[in-house]
Scaffold this motif. Structure first.
Motif, PDB file in Angstrom:
ATOM      1  N   UNK A 203       0.721  -1.092   0.386  1.00  0.00           N
ATOM      2  CA  UNK A 203       0.026  -0.063   0.148  1.00  0.00           C
ATOM      3  C   UNK A 203       1.200   1.211  -0.068  1.00  0.00           C
ATOM      4  N   UNK A 204       1.053   1.872  -1.153  1.00  0.00           N
ATOM      5  CA  UNK A 204       1.817   3.416  -1.386  1.00  0.00           C
ATOM      6  C   UNK A 204       0.910   3.952  -2.289  1.00  0.00           C
ATOM      7  N   UNK A 205       1.967   5.157  -2.646  1.00  0.00           N
ATOM      8  CA  UNK A 205       1.297   6.301  -3.521  1.00  0.00           C
ATOM      9  C   UNK A 205       1.934   7.296  -2.776  1.00  0.00           C
ATOM     10  N   UNK A 206       0.815   7.925  -2.415  1.00  0.00           N
ATOM     11  CA  UNK A 206       1.414   9.989  -2.749  1.00  0.00           C
ATOM     12  C   UNK A 206       2.289  10.460  -3.684  1.00  0.00           C
ATOM     13  N   UNK A 207       3.248  10.804  -3.179  1.00  0.00           N
ATOM     14  CA  UNK A 207       3.933  11.562  -3.932  1.00  0.00           C
ATOM     15  C   UNK A 207       4.680  10.618  -5.678  1.00  0.00           C
ATOM     16  N   UNK A 208       4.641  11.479  -6.193  1.00  0.00           N
ATOM     17  CA  UNK A 208       5.234  11.020  -7.364  1.00  0.00           C
ATOM     18  C   UNK A 208       6.698  10.740  -8.232  1.00  0.00           C
ATOM     19  N   UNK A 209       7.235  10.459  -8.533  1.00  0.00           N
ATOM     20  CA  UNK A 209       8.234  11.087  -9.416  1.00  0.00           C
ATOM     21  C   UNK A 209       9.064  10.327 -10.881  1.00  0.00           C
ATOM     22  N   UNK A 210       9.865  11.058 -10.341  1.00  0.00           N
ATOM     23  CA  UNK A 210      10.109  11.242 -12.251  1.00  0.00           C
ATOM     24  C   UNK A 210      11.729  11.255 -11.795  1.00  0.00           C
ATOM     25  N   UNK A 211      12.350  10.126 -13.286  1.00  0.00           N
ATOM     26  CA  UNK A 211      14.086  10.520 -13.264  1.00  0.00           C
ATOM     27  C   UNK A 211      14.207  11.021 -14.453  1.00  0.00           C
TER      28      UNK A 211
END
Length: 373
Positions: free
Chosen positions: A154-162
């Motif tokens: 159960x994760x999620x929240x802030x998303x990141x981009x390389x």
């Protein structure tokens, strides 16, 4: 002889007492909410807390595995606890000056940051925060050893981009790990897998134990108000407590209500009977005949799909802008059918003839019935 029609003090008080009482109530309620909301939650992700939002369960698992945990609340204490071979786990990294956080990360072997939403360049120069995403159960979707071993979590929240090399993105881009000369730097977009109430769900415990238990010592850093060096860079609006913002919104809403209540009334609304009443069923049938006459089976089918998706999302607890993958996965989990079958019904190829459209309508009705059971 003339008679004054100006209102006296008693008349003014009788008219204004209820609006004034309502405004006073709003002010008192706003003050209470501000005082109540201004106190920080001291148990949030505290390794010694047994509360639902605490993290004692995870800390106990790590200690049983032989990991020494040292809890610190200031940047100076964290600096003194790090020895170059320990893991630094930072809760609420937004409360720390980015430059100071970069210095601390340079003294640690591995670094794990929880929900960093901005200013991550000092610690993770190859990663950029993209904004909030949906918190839910997701598959790893990557080859990171810790994620593969943990499985769904159960994760999620802030998303990141390389933005550079040596970056691994997992769990729909809500977990990012960067390889460095000293070890790894991991960004976790949500605090859900760390809390006592969520740790036992899915692979949360396995994931966090593999991220935080790689070294013999773990420095668990929960910043205190004295570490909020970045507050000097914030705007006035950002420094205003949320309770005061809520109170201002309430006052504005109250002012609008009072204005509508005391405004000049132009009399009751005049209704005018329509010359003819058209039943809803006739309107629907007429529209269907137009689609059939124009041979727009594909357009009609897509209209049916959009309406069905709009009705399914509230039943599944999904937002109106939920992505297709989330809708398909939720429907498949609720009905027990294959995701490929669900995707073909809700987001399939365009329909080319009336018979196929009729079958599609039956399939959509059956799907809604199953979800609503």
């Amino acid at each position: 002889m003339s008679t004054s029609v100006s209102p006296d003090a008693r008349g003014i008080w009788l008219k204004a007492r209820w609006p004034l009482a309502f405004v006073a109530f709003v002010l008192v309620a706003g003050a209470v909410l501000t005082l109540a909301g201004g106190q920080p939650n001291r148990d949030f992700l505290d390794p010694a807390s047994y509360q639902p939002k605490g993290s004692h369960a995870l800390a106990k698992l790590l200690e049983d595995r032989g990991v020494e945990i040292e809890t610190v609340h200031t940047a100076d204490d964290a600096d003194a606890a790090l020895n170059g071979e320990s893991t630094l786990f930072v809760v609420l990294p937004e409360m720390i000056d980015p430059g100071r956080l970069g210095q601390l990360a340079g003294r640690a072997g591995d670094v794990v940051l929880l929900s960093p939403a901005q200013d991550v360049a000092r610690v993770a120069p190859s990663v950029e925060a993209m904004g909030p995403g949906e918190v839910g159960v997701h598959e790893p979707g990557c080859k990171l050893e810790a994620a593969v071993a943990a499985g769904s979590a159960r994760v999620g929240g802030i998303r990141y981009r390389a933005t550079g090399p040596d970056v691994t993105l997992c769990y729909q881009d809500s977990l990012a790990q960067i390889r460095t000369e000293r070890g790894t730097t991991t960004l976790v977009g949500s605090a859900a897998p760390v809390t006592n109430e969520r740790l036992a769900e899915e692979g949360n415990a396995a994931l966090m134990m593999r991220l935080l238990g790689t070294r013999s010592k773990l420095v668990w850093y929960i910043p205190s108000p004295s570490d909020i060096d970045a507050a000097a860079k914030k705007t006035f609006y950002e420094l205003v407590p949320d309770g005061w913002k809520f109170a201002v919104i309430e006052l504005g809403f109250a002012a609008v209500l009072i204005a509508l209540w005391r405004a000049r009334r132009l009399g009751p609304v005049v209704t005018e009977p329509l010359p003819i009443v058209v039943r809803a069923a006739e309107t629907t049938e007429g529209r269907a005949r137009l689609y059939r006459r124009s041979g727009a089976a594909d357009h009609a089918a897509e209209t049916l799909r959009e309406a069905s998706r709009a009705r399914l999302k509230p039943l599944l607890g999904l937002p109106v802008d939920a992505e297709a993958a989330a809708v398909v996965a939720s429907v498949a989990q609720r009905t027990g059918r294959q995701e490929a079958e669900i995707g073909a019904v809700l987001y399939g190829t365009p329909v080319t003839d009336d018979q196929t459209m009729v079958r599609l309508a039956g399939a959509l009705d059956e799907l809604e019935r199953k979800v609503g059971e």
